[in-house]
Design an enzyme around this catalytic site. Structure first.
Site, mmCIF file in Angstrom:
data_model
loop_
_atom_site.group_PDB
_atom_site.id
_atom_site.type_symbol
_atom_site.label_atom_id
_atom_site.label_comp_id
_atom_site.label_asym_id
_atom_site.label_seq_id
_atom_site.Cartn_x
_atom_site.Cartn_y
_atom_site.Cartn_z
ATOM 1 N N SER A 64 0.788 -1.233 0.000
ATOM 2 C CA SER A 64 0.000 0.000 0.000
ATOM 3 C C SER A 64 0.819 1.281 0.000
ATOM 4 O O SER A 64 0.243 2.378 -0.060
ATOM 5 C CB SER A 64 -0.953 0.019 1.200
ATOM 6 O OG SER A 64 -2.022 -0.868 0.986
ATOM 7 N N LYS A 67 -0.118 3.780 -2.623
ATOM 8 C CA LYS A 67 -1.170 4.794 -2.563
ATOM 9 C C LYS A 67 -0.631 6.225 -2.522
ATOM 10 O O LYS A 67 -1.378 7.172 -2.808
ATOM 11 C CB LYS A 67 -2.081 4.533 -1.367
ATOM 12 C CG LYS A 67 -2.890 3.236 -1.480
ATOM 13 C CD LYS A 67 -3.828 3.074 -0.300
ATOM 14 C CE LYS A 67 -4.708 1.840 -0.419
ATOM 15 N NZ LYS A 67 -3.998 0.596 -0.094
ATOM 16 N N SER A 121 -5.461 3.548 4.498
ATOM 17 C CA SER A 121 -5.127 2.562 3.475
ATOM 18 C C SER A 121 -6.356 1.832 2.953
ATOM 19 O O SER A 121 -6.323 0.613 2.736
ATOM 20 C CB SER A 121 -4.100 1.568 4.015
ATOM 21 O OG SER A 121 -3.244 1.114 2.999
#
Length: 317
Positions: A64, A67, A121
């Site tokens: 993640s 992101k 997240s």
């Protein structure tokens, strides 16, 4: 001819000497820092060289941490953050578990989806940001890779906006470049360091509470200026941050460690090492994971290089 120095001039010279002796301090020894992460990179944002690096050129899944790049592409697009976006079902299946509390058919603003994608997240939120890109989902992924190339992230590749795919890969050194770029975006700094965020959805109306996945943003002992966590089985625990260390915004990249709290421990060891030169020690279980994972990754890279060389030889024939 002899010159005599009188009055206050010797005092100024002595003062400059004292300033110089204070300013020119020995950098802490990298040998004194022990980290549990397989790969790491530490550097003040203004520095041209790292204070510390560990396997920083190894290409690894980043989960993640992806992101952060997703956010940069959203903000670069200029699409209005106040626009309400519909929560549509995925047009392609998620690469890994993508549970979400967001209800299909409802709506939320682009700004709220950006915030919870970064600080909590939220994988579905990241997908929706790409799905509602002005030029479409595929163009969004292409823009992520184009942005990486523009930043000099030459060993980075993205295939999805959330990081659920293990094919989202980068290096610790490349991610430091992304952090430096992201630090120039106030919205990214604000969202990634918020302790919590509430989102009001419409059609139907309901609200959801989200908390930051990095507990250090809630600690009075830390001055976190930008943050993102990541986890996949293949990527281990990952953490990237920009932290104020003695008044200096400093990038910390830690990839693939064992256990939720291990990257937090690495961050603490890095900060202490930068401040005192003492890098601390790593728990035996975390150290064992790091050694075993490093051996596995090294073997995979060697096999990949051998396959590439074999393929090139076949083509040349």
């Amino acid at each position: 001819m002899r010159y005599r120095v009188r009055g206050w001039w010797p005092l100024i010279v002595m003062g400059w000497g004292l300033v110089a002796s204070v300013a020119v301090q020995a950098a802490p020894s990298p040998d004194k820092l022990e980290l549990a992460s397989v790969s790491a990179y530490v550097a003040p944002l203004k520095a041209s060289k790292p204070s510390y690096s560990k396997r920083a050129d190894w290409v690894m899944p980043i989960a993640s941490v992806t992101k952060v790049m997703t956010a940069l592409v959203v903000l670069d697009s200029g699409a209005p953050l106040s626009q309400r976006l519909s929560v549509e079902k995925r047009h392609i299946p998620a690469a890994a578990n993508a549970y979400s509390r967001i209800r299909p058919g409802s709506k939320a603003t682009r700004g709220d989806l950006l915030a919870i994608s970064l600080m909590s997240s939220e994988n579905y939120a990241a997908y929706l940001l790409a799905r509602h890109h002005p030029d479409g989902y595929d163009a969004f992924i292409a823009a992520m890779n184009a942005k990486a190339k523009a930043l000099g992230m030459n060993h980075t590749h993205f295939v999805d906006p959330s990081g659920l795919s293990e094919n989202n890969v980068s290096t610790a050194a490349d991610l430091s470049k992304m952090l430096k770029a992201a630090f120039a975006y106030p919205k990214v700094r604000e969202a990634t360091t918020a302790a919590k965020h509430d989102v009001w959805f419409t059609h139907p109306g309901y609200s959801l509470y989200y908390a930051n996945t990095n507990p250090l943003v809630r600690s009075s002992r830390w001055d976190v200026l930008l943050s993102k966590t990541g986890y996949l089985t293949s990527a281990g625990r990952c953490l990237v941050m920009v932290v104020n260390v003695a008044g200096e915004p400093t990038a910390m990249v830690m990839l693939d460690s064992f256990g939720k709290r291990t990257p937090l421990g690495d961050a603490g060891r890095i900060r202490r090492w930068l401040s005192t030169g003492d890098g601390g020690s790593v728990a035996a279980s975390a150290s064992r994971y790091e050694q075993e994972k490093a051996q596995t990754l090294a073997a995979q890279m060697l096999a990949s290089q051998s396959a590439d060389a074999s393929g090139a030889e076949t083509v040349s024939r």
